[in-house]
Design a protein around this motif. Structure first.
Motif, short mmCIF file in Angstrom:
data_model
loop_
_atom_site.label_atom_id
_atom_site.label_comp_id
_atom_site.label_asym_id
_atom_site.label_seq_id
_atom_site.Cartn_x
_atom_site.Cartn_y
_atom_site.Cartn_z
N LEU A 1 0.83 -1.21 0.00
CA LEU A 1 0.00 0.00 0.00
C LEU A 1 0.87 1.27 0.00
O LEU A 1 1.99 1.26 0.51
CB LEU A 1 -0.89 0.03 1.26
CG LEU A 1 -2.04 -0.97 1.33
CD1 LEU A 1 -2.70 -0.90 2.71
CD2 LEU A 1 -3.07 -0.69 0.25
N MET B 1 -7.85 1.76 4.16
CA MET B 1 -7.58 0.73 3.14
C MET B 1 -7.43 -0.64 3.78
O MET B 1 -7.89 -1.66 3.23
CB MET B 1 -6.34 1.11 2.35
CG MET B 1 -6.64 2.21 1.32
SD MET B 1 -5.30 2.50 0.19
CE MET B 1 -4.26 3.51 1.17
N VAL C 1 -4.44 5.07 5.25
CA VAL C 1 -3.92 3.69 5.22
C VAL C 1 -4.84 2.79 6.04
O VAL C 1 -5.17 1.67 5.63
CB VAL C 1 -2.46 3.65 5.75
CG1 VAL C 1 -1.98 2.21 5.89
CG2 VAL C 1 -1.53 4.41 4.82
#
Lengths: 463, 301
Positions: A106, A307, A304
């Motif tokens: 990521l 996600m 983050v």
């Protein structure tokens, strides 16, 4: 009238009227220093406490766990439990190796690695000293990626080597001494000498680097507790202690980092005959019960985190700690600012008095200027500029005072043995000076208006 | 240039109104130098302050450069003073924290004139009033006469339409007084600046072109001085002298004729006495001659 001329005339007056200048500058400088010091103390305390909190709760890290919660040694739910019947399709919350790779890919993710809590066991040295340690299964070579620094050695990755944190090297006592000490404390809990002895032993360091240790597990399920010792392990590295944390605090958190391979080995070795499960709390291979994700910037934590949550995993950051601290320190800063402003208001009264006195003394000069063609605005601007100049000078003096005060505070705190360091953030200087100038200008308004309204003829009339 | 119309001024003390000026009317032409003469309490300083816009009259109008300053507000008046009025004080009123040059420049500072222009003008004026070497000194380092010269230079720097001087020599000794008056007269002559000088001394006032004498708030006389009469008086004196000469000649001729007549008459009398006839006496004859000359016009009052 040009600004240059107004400023020059104001400067001449400031230079000439030393008593008034001195009085006003003193008043303003105290107020300005109060604001700068108050803000700086608040911010220094915030930095200090944040650093302290960061030792335990890193703001740039996200703790990821399986979507259904942390599993209990492979049993049920989303955990990385050992039941082979549960696969990822049936349990979308499972934290698998595949998901770990996705997380590692990521944006803004600096590192993502499992840090699995495997439970508490006893560390036993060759000379029979023992200590209870927390076992964390992790890729030892990733430790430095998570801001850990080695005090001694490093992570060589060989099976059978372990890494200890600084706390784990403190307070190792042989079993006999420990038992005697506990007994004595139990018999006489208020004995200061025993307490002191316990404190000393708790922080007594042991040289463990490159030494061999063993892990001891106890089985409490039977009437006579059974113990099992692991094969010897070598201490390959010792981490530095956390900044700002003293040895006593450090000794409370003893951690042993072991590699997954070592964990698997220990898991096999530390199985009691009457039990089917290991004393180490480990998930099944290819899945994890905890992964720590390090993000490049605190600002990206939330994105983050979102996600990761899309992967049906739990993600928890420590920002709430920061927010909680921020709220508390905002209150402290506001209170400090309020105190500073209050002092400035008191100081402004002295300026009003001094400037009004100065205006009265200069009535004749004002009268002459008016006869020579100065209008009310020009006279007013001259006095306000003078007041602003006094504010600026007072502000600069206040900056000097604030540095002296902070130096004094640091000496005071330093002598008290506390690790806190007071500092003045550069941004506080313009804030303090702006307040000082503003105070000067606001205090100068009344005398300036009064001066501008002076009747020229009355002012120049001689008795 | 300056016109004072029906100026009346009173002030209130307690419940009573005290009248200071009563229906003052006069006009001053461009380039004229006039004196407001009067004893203490005559109202001359009040009149000066009214003309300078430092006070508002109870009634009347004051026009300077065709503008009625009585109708102006404080800021407009300040602007007007800046451009049109210069002021010379009895006690100089220099700002002690500024140098001589800075004091002279001060009115231009309020006009936002650039420092270089101000400096140039100030130095030129200090030269004109005779103290070019004192520019960087402070007022406390100067004598009274020198300070008044600075004050004069300051009043001139804006090239005003009119300069009001309030007892400009009041604080000076007689020698310095002469020097200052001489500077003012010279500036009036060379720069054609209008001066209105308030004084209580006749010897100062008589050097101006006209004198307005005030007494108890009334303008009692307006007279031209020898200075104003100047050339006109000289011309008139010459003409009068010529007339006197002519008259003298006529008188002498008449006297001669009278003597001759007398002699002739005496002869005739003797002849008549001898003949018994009585005639007019010589004294009576003398009384009928135009011997009385009219006094000359002009000159000192």
């Amino acid at each position: 009238m040009k600004i240059r001329d107004i400023s020059r005339m104001a400067w001449e007056q400031v230079k000439r009227r030393k008593v008034v200048t001195g009085l006003c500058m003193t008043g303003i400088s105290i107020g300005c220093a109060a604001i700068i010091v108050a803000l700086s103390v608040g911010q220094s305390a915030q930095v200090y406490v944040t650093e302290q909190v960061n030792q335990s709760f890193k703001m740039d890290e996200i703790m990821v766990s399986p979507g259904g919660g942390i599993p209990s040694n492979g049993k049920g739910g989303s955990g990385g439990g050992g039941s082979g019947e549960v696969n990822e399709n049936l349990d979308p919350g499972k934290l698998t190796d595949q998901k770990l790779k996705i997380i590692q890919g990521l944006n803004h993710v600096k590192a993502a690695s499992p840090f699995q809590e495997a439970g508490y066991l006893q560390l036993v040295t060759i000379d029979n000293k023992i200590a209870d340690v927390r076992i964390i299964v992790a890729d030892l070579q990733m430790l430095t990626e998570y801001d850990h620094k080695f005090k001694q050695g490093g992570a060589n990755g060989q099976p059978g080597t372990i890494v200890l944190n600084y706390g784990a090297t403190l307070g190792l006592i042989d079993l006999e001494t420990r038992q005697k000490l506990y007994e004595s404390m139990g018999n006489d809990p208020f004995n200061q000498d025993i307490q002191e002895q316990y404190r000393k032993l708790s922080v007594q360091p042991s040289e463990l680097y490159r030494k061999q240790i063993q892990i001891q597990a106890q089985d409490y399920s039977t009437t006579t507790p059974a113990t099992k010792l692991s094969s010897p392990l070598q201490v390959g590295g010792i981490l530095e202690g956390a900044k700002g944390i003293d040895d006593m605090q450090a000794s409370y958190d003893k951690i042993m980092y072991i590699s997954p391979e070592t964990a698997a080995q220990l898991s096999k070795e530390l199985v009691f005959d009457n039990s089917t499960t290991s004393v180490l709390n480990l998930p099944e291979e290819g899945s994890y019960n905890a992964v720590t994700v390090k993000v490049d910037d605190v600002a990206n934590i939330k994105s983050v985190e979102q996600m990761i949550q899309k992967l049906s995993l739990n993600a928890q950051d420590n920002l709430f700690q920061q927010e909680m601290l921020k709220e508390q320190f905002d209150m402290i800063k506001m209170a400090a600012l309020g105190i500073g402003v209050f002092i400035l208001i008191i100081a402004s009264i002295s300026i009003i008095v001094a400037m009004t006195m100065s205006t009265h003394q200069r009535r004749r000069q004002i009268g002459i200027m008016k006869v020579l063609g100065a209008n009310m605005g020009q006279i007013r601007n001259m006095f306000i500029t003078e007041a602003a100049l006094l504010g600026l000078l007072g502000g600069l003096l206040g900056v000097l005072f604030s540095y002296l005060i902070v130096m004094g505070l640091n000496k005071l705190v330093g002598s008290a043995g506390d690790g806190m360091n007071f500092f003045i953030p550069p941004m506080n200087l313009p804030i303090g000076i702006s307040f000082a100038i503003m105070t000067g200008v606001l205090s100068g308004i009344y005398p300036a208006i009064s001066a501008s309204r002076t009747d020229a003829l009355t002012a120049i009339k001689r008795d | 240039m300056l016109r004072v119309e029906d100026i009346t001024h009173s002030f209130k003390t307690g419940n009573e109104w005290t009248s200071v000026l009563h229906k003052i009317n006069f006009a001053v032409k461009q380039g004229e130098m006039v004196a407001l003469l009067g004893s203490s309490g005559s109202g001359k300083s009040t009149l000066l302050n009214l003309m300078a816009g430092l006070m508002k009259p109870t009634e009347g109008h004051i026009y300077i450069a065709d503008q009625d300053i009585v109708k102006m507000g404080e800021n407009k008046l300040a602007e007007f003073r800046r451009k049109h009025i210069g002021f010379i004080f009895q006690a100089y009123e220099l700002i002690t924290s500024l140098t001589v040059r800075e004091n002279v420049e001060l009115p231009l500072v309020f006009q936002s004139v650039s420092p270089s222009v101000r400096k140039k003008k100030a130095l030129a004026l200090l030269e004109q009033v005779g103290i070019p070497d004192k520019a960087d000194l402070f007022p406390s380092q100067l004598s009274g006469g020198q300070q008044q010269r600075v004050s004069i230079a300051r009043s001139l720097i804006t090239e005003p339409s009119v300069i009001f001087a309030d007892e400009p020599t009041g604080n000076l000794d007689s020698k310095t007084e002469e020097e200052i008056i001489s500077i003012l007269l010279n500036l009036n002559r060379t720069m054609k600046t209008t001066f209105i000088v308030v004084t209580h001394e006749y010897k100062v006032a008589e050097q101006m072109q006209r004198i307005f004498t005030l007494r108890d708030g009334f303008l009692i006389t307006e007279q031209q001085t020898a200075a104003k009469a100047g050339q006109q008086a000289a011309v008139e004196t010459e003409a009068q002298a010529a007339a006197e000469t002519e008259e003298q000649t006529a008188v002498e001729a008449e006297q001669k004729a009278a003597v001759e007549t007398e002699q002739k008459a005496a002869v005739e009398t003797e002849e008549q006495t001898a003949a018994g006839t009585e005639e007019q006496t010589p004294a009576e004859a003398e009384q009928q001659t135009p011997a009385e000359a009219e006094p000359a016009e002009g000159g000192k009052p």
